[in-house]
Design a protein around this motif. Structure first.
Motif, PDB file in Angstrom:
ATOM      1  N   ALA A  13      50.799  37.467  32.693  1.00  0.00           N
ATOM      2  CA  ALA A  13      50.171  37.580  34.015  1.00  0.00           C
ATOM      3  C   ALA A  13      48.660  37.457  33.847  1.00  0.00           C
ATOM      4  CB  ALA A  13      50.524  38.923  34.634  1.00  0.00           C
ATOM      5  N   LEU A  14      48.035  36.752  34.771  1.00  0.00           N
ATOM      6  CA  LEU A  14      46.577  36.597  34.736  1.00  0.00           C
ATOM      7  C   LEU A  14      45.965  37.370  35.890  1.00  0.00           C
ATOM      8  CD1 LEU A  14      46.116  32.758  34.127  1.00  0.00           C
ATOM      9  CD2 LEU A  14      45.770  34.608  32.479  1.00  0.00           C
ATOM     10  N   ARG A  15      44.902  38.088  35.606  1.00  0.00           N
ATOM     11  CA  ARG A  15      44.203  38.796  36.677  1.00  0.00           C
ATOM     12  C   ARG A  15      42.750  38.350  36.683  1.00  0.00           C
ATOM     13  NH1 ARG A  15      43.850  45.132  36.040  1.00  0.00           N
ATOM     14  NH2 ARG A  15      41.623  45.032  35.698  1.00  0.00           N
ATOM     15  N   PRO A  16      42.293  37.777  37.780  1.00  0.00           N
ATOM     16  CA  PRO A  16      40.904  37.314  37.824  1.00  0.00           C
ATOM     17  C   PRO A  16      39.923  38.465  37.675  1.00  0.00           C
ATOM     18  CG  PRO A  16      42.055  36.875  39.915  1.00  0.00           C
ATOM     19  CD  PRO A  16      43.010  37.605  39.045  1.00  0.00           C
ATOM     20  N   GLU A  17      38.865  38.250  36.924  1.00  0.00           N
ATOM     21  CA  GLU A  17      37.810  39.243  36.738  1.00  0.00           C
ATOM     22  C   GLU A  17      36.476  38.507  36.785  1.00  0.00           C
ATOM     23  OE1 GLU A  17      37.786  42.426  36.636  1.00  0.00           O
ATOM     24  OE2 GLU A  17      39.919  42.865  36.434  1.00  0.00           O
ATOM     25  N   PRO A  18      35.377  39.225  37.019  1.00  0.00           N
ATOM     26  CA  PRO A  18      34.068  38.558  37.105  1.00  0.00           C
ATOM     27  C   PRO A  18      33.762  37.678  35.881  1.00  0.00           C
ATOM     28  CG  PRO A  18      33.870  40.879  37.700  1.00  0.00           C
ATOM     29  CD  PRO A  18      35.289  40.666  37.284  1.00  0.00           C
ATOM     30  N   PHE A  19      34.259  38.048  34.699  1.00  0.00           N
ATOM     31  CA  PHE A  19      33.920  37.283  33.492  1.00  0.00           C
ATOM     32  C   PHE A  19      34.906  36.169  33.213  1.00  0.00           C
ATOM     33  CE2 PHE A  19      36.454  40.993  32.326  1.00  0.00           C
ATOM     34  CZ  PHE A  19      37.523  40.395  31.680  1.00  0.00           C
ATOM     35  N   LEU A  22      41.750  38.546  32.806  1.00  0.00           N
ATOM     36  CA  LEU A  22      42.502  39.317  31.836  1.00  0.00           C
ATOM     37  C   LEU A  22      43.905  38.743  31.828  1.00  0.00           C
ATOM     38  CD1 LEU A  22      41.680  43.006  32.735  1.00  0.00           C
ATOM     39  CD2 LEU A  22      41.299  41.894  30.545  1.00  0.00           C
ATOM     40  N   ALA A  23      44.433  38.550  30.632  1.00  0.00           N
ATOM     41  CA  ALA A  23      45.818  38.110  30.539  1.00  0.00           C
ATOM     42  C   ALA A  23      46.612  39.239  29.922  1.00  0.00           C
ATOM     43  CB  ALA A  23      45.908  36.869  29.670  1.00  0.00           C
ATOM     44  N   TYR A  24      47.782  39.493  30.483  1.00  0.00           N
ATOM     45  CA  TYR A  24      48.629  40.529  29.900  1.00  0.00           C
ATOM     46  C   TYR A  24      49.972  39.924  29.561  1.00  0.00           C
ATOM     47  CZ  TYR A  24      51.143  44.897  29.188  1.00  0.00           C
ATOM     48  OH  TYR A  24      51.888  45.906  28.641  1.00  0.00           O
ATOM     49  N   TYR A  26      53.654  40.520  28.852  1.00  0.00           N
ATOM     50  CA  TYR A  26      54.646  41.573  29.056  1.00  0.00           C
ATOM     51  C   TYR A  26      55.621  41.699  27.879  1.00  0.00           C
ATOM     52  CZ  TYR A  26      53.183  42.633  33.796  1.00  0.00           C
ATOM     53  OH  TYR A  26      52.464  43.046  34.880  1.00  0.00           O
ATOM     54  N   LEU A  31      46.880  42.615  25.526  1.00  0.00           N
ATOM     55  CA  LEU A  31      45.891  42.268  26.531  1.00  0.00           C
ATOM     56  C   LEU A  31      44.952  41.244  25.906  1.00  0.00           C
ATOM     57  CD1 LEU A  31      45.355  43.450  29.362  1.00  0.00           C
ATOM     58  CD2 LEU A  31      43.827  45.063  28.268  1.00  0.00           C
ATOM     59  N   PHE A  33      41.572  38.565  26.601  1.00  0.00           N
ATOM     60  CA  PHE A  33      40.464  38.268  27.506  1.00  0.00           C
ATOM     61  C   PHE A  33      40.208  36.770  27.560  1.00  0.00           C
ATOM     62  CE2 PHE A  33      39.933  42.519  25.937  1.00  0.00           C
ATOM     63  CZ  PHE A  33      39.585  43.228  27.073  1.00  0.00           C
ATOM     64  N   LYS A  35      37.409  34.404  28.615  1.00  0.00           N
ATOM     65  CA  LYS A  35      36.020  34.756  28.890  1.00  0.00           C
ATOM     66  C   LYS A  35      35.251  33.747  29.739  1.00  0.00           C
ATOM     67  CE  LYS A  35      36.150  37.393  24.686  1.00  0.00           C
ATOM     68  NZ  LYS A  35      35.650  37.560  23.339  1.00  0.00           N
TER      69      LYS A  35
END
Ligand code: SF4
Ligand code: SF4
Lengths: 85, 371
Positions: A13-19, A22-24, A26, A31, A33, A35
């Motif tokens: 799963a990918l979660r958008p972040e300012p940088f 984050l990929a997790y 399962y 975890l 990053f 970048k």
């Protein structure tokens, strides 16, 4: 890897972040990053294009940068975020 | 300092590492319990409210949640909550003392996806463990681990809080983990919860910390630490992992009654950011609370500013400083340069953790029969 058909691992799963994002993973609960926002877009789209280079050109990424993307994707293959299809 | 760590300091849209203590109820009374657990709080979140929290976590794309307590398996809706999370795509890792894992429960746990288990063990033999966790708790944990192994659960975790008395047993812990096909996780003892009173007797000595640093450098790859020992980076070689205090930035705690704190080790009004029952829910607390905004702002290095190791150690753990009465902008009480020890000698009044849920019996440090 440029001419290899790739995709995002189905258990990631990918979660958008300012940088970037984050990929997790399962399956192995790791975890990772991503970048840069641009690599995130490429990774998300890999499955919809024949291979890495066509994904890169579809995203308008200049050819002299392909090497760098190739490297980044290789390390994501190592961590099992990206897989061959 | 990498750009990434700087970004983390500003905080993320959602926490990476979120701990959710489901209940303050516990059948044990460990002397170092970070949440002073024992008795259930009547204001505990209901099943419906717990589901709602999970809905929010899913929307915020929180990948997994660390469930703990108290003893989370005491809750009658424990499996309902866990299954609701894992089937919504929020993975669960839960910590337990193992009491409620019999053969049948182990089978049930082994059949679930997106689930990881952490069994607490604080000594590699019964005498060392039971002095901290209470009579019989070693055998209980061992039995639970055997059930998990027999049920084919796979690689669960064995979670050890490092103390003065078990730090010499790291190789034995590793052997126990290997025997069960488990992964060893060792974390730092902080003076939180009931440990506010026992930390001074239990925390590793300076020499022991040096040995620990060496041990971690040579076993780092296969041993998890929750990045909890970054204050040891001041000894030279850096340990792998995030080198910063993540409180309110990437880490937070939801306690059994829905209160949101900056980290599981700072249950105190000073670090209380809000409650999941507030109108904005958990997301509102995470994104807009004054408490978290402050933690994400620039922090002063204080007395650490003149230390050459600041970049490596970042002044250590906020909780460790707070609950030993040290200023937050100064050395960690376990500062490997020895500065914390000096500071401790003249520390201010020690704050008391917010809630004491201990059972109405005196909790005393057990006598270690083999020492
Ligand atoms: S540390 Fe001890 S008292 Fe606290 S939750 Fe774990 S088993 Fe219970
Ligand atoms: S206060 Fe300590 S335990 Fe909590 S996040 Fe910061 S370093 Fe970690």
């Amino acid at each position: 890897m440029l001419d290899t058909p790739l995709k995002l691992h189905p258990s990631v799963a990918l979660r958008p972040e300012p940088f970037g994002a984050l990929a997790y993973h399962y399956d192995n609960r790791r975890l990772i990053f991503l970048k840069h926002p641009s690599i995130v877009d490429v990774v998300k789209d890999l499955g919809d294009h024949p291979d890495l280079q066509s994904t890169l050109s579809a995203h308008g990424i200049a050819e002299h940068q392909w090497d760098a993307y190739d490297k980044a994707i290789c390390s994501l293959i190592e961590s099992d975020v990206v897989v061959q299809r | 300092m990498t750009a990434l760590t700087d970004r983390m300091k500003d905080g993320l849209d959602a926490p990476i590492c979120i701990t959710w203590e489901l209940t303050y109820s516990c059948n044990l009374s460990c002397v170092h319990c970070l949440s002073s657990s024992g008795r259930r709080d009547p204001k505990e979140l209901t099943t419906e409210e717990a589901f709602h929290v999970i809905d929010e976590l899913r929307e915020m794309q929180v990948f997994y949640v660390n469930i703990g307590g108290g003893e989370p398996m005491i809750r009658r809706d424990f499996f309902d909550i866990v299954e609701y999370a894992t089937t919504s795509g929020v993975g669960v890792k839960f910590s337990t003392n193992g009491t409620y894992i019999d053969a049948a429960t182990a089978q049930r746990l082994a059949s679930m996806d997106y689930l990881d288990i952490q069994i607490s063990l604080d000594g590699a033999d019964a005498a060392t463990n039971d002095a901290i966790r209470g009579e019989g708790s070693y055998d209980t944990a061992m039995a639970a681990m055997r059930h998990l192994k027999d049920a084919g659960f796979g690689e669960f975790k064995i979670s050890v809080v490092v103390t003065r008395h078990n730090i010499s047993q790291l190789d034995e812990f590793k052997a126990i983990a290997d025997e069960f096909g488990a992964q060893l996780r060792i974390t730092r003892l902080r003076p939180s919860g009931r440990a506010v009173d026992t930390w001074h007797e239990l925390h590793p000595t300076l020499d022991q910390q040096r040995d620990l640093h060496q041990w971690l450098l040579s076993h780092g790859e296969n041993v998890l630490t929750g990045d909890s020992f970054f204050h040891l980076n001041a000894l030279g070689d850096s340990l792998p992992g995030l080198n910063l205090c993540g409180a309110g930035r990437v880490v937070c705690l939801i306690d059994p009654i829905g209160d949101v704190y900056a980290c599981p080790f700072v249950i105190h009004d000073e670090f209380l950011a809000g409650n999941v029952r507030d109108s904005g829910g958990f997301a509102g607390v995470w994104r807009t609370s004054d408490c978290f905004s402050e933690l994400r702002g620039p922090q002063s290095a204080g007395a650490c500013a003149s230390c050459g190791s600041w970049d490596a150690c970042q002044g250590g753990c906020m909780a460790a400083k707070f609950f030993t009465g040290l200023p937050l902008d100064g050395p960690d009480p376990e500062c490997v340069g020895g500065d914390g020890e000096h500071a401790l000698a003249s520390a201010g009044t020690i704050p008391r953790p917010s809630g004491d849920h201990s059972k109405p019996v005196a909790v005393t440090l057990g006598r270690r029969t083999n020492a």
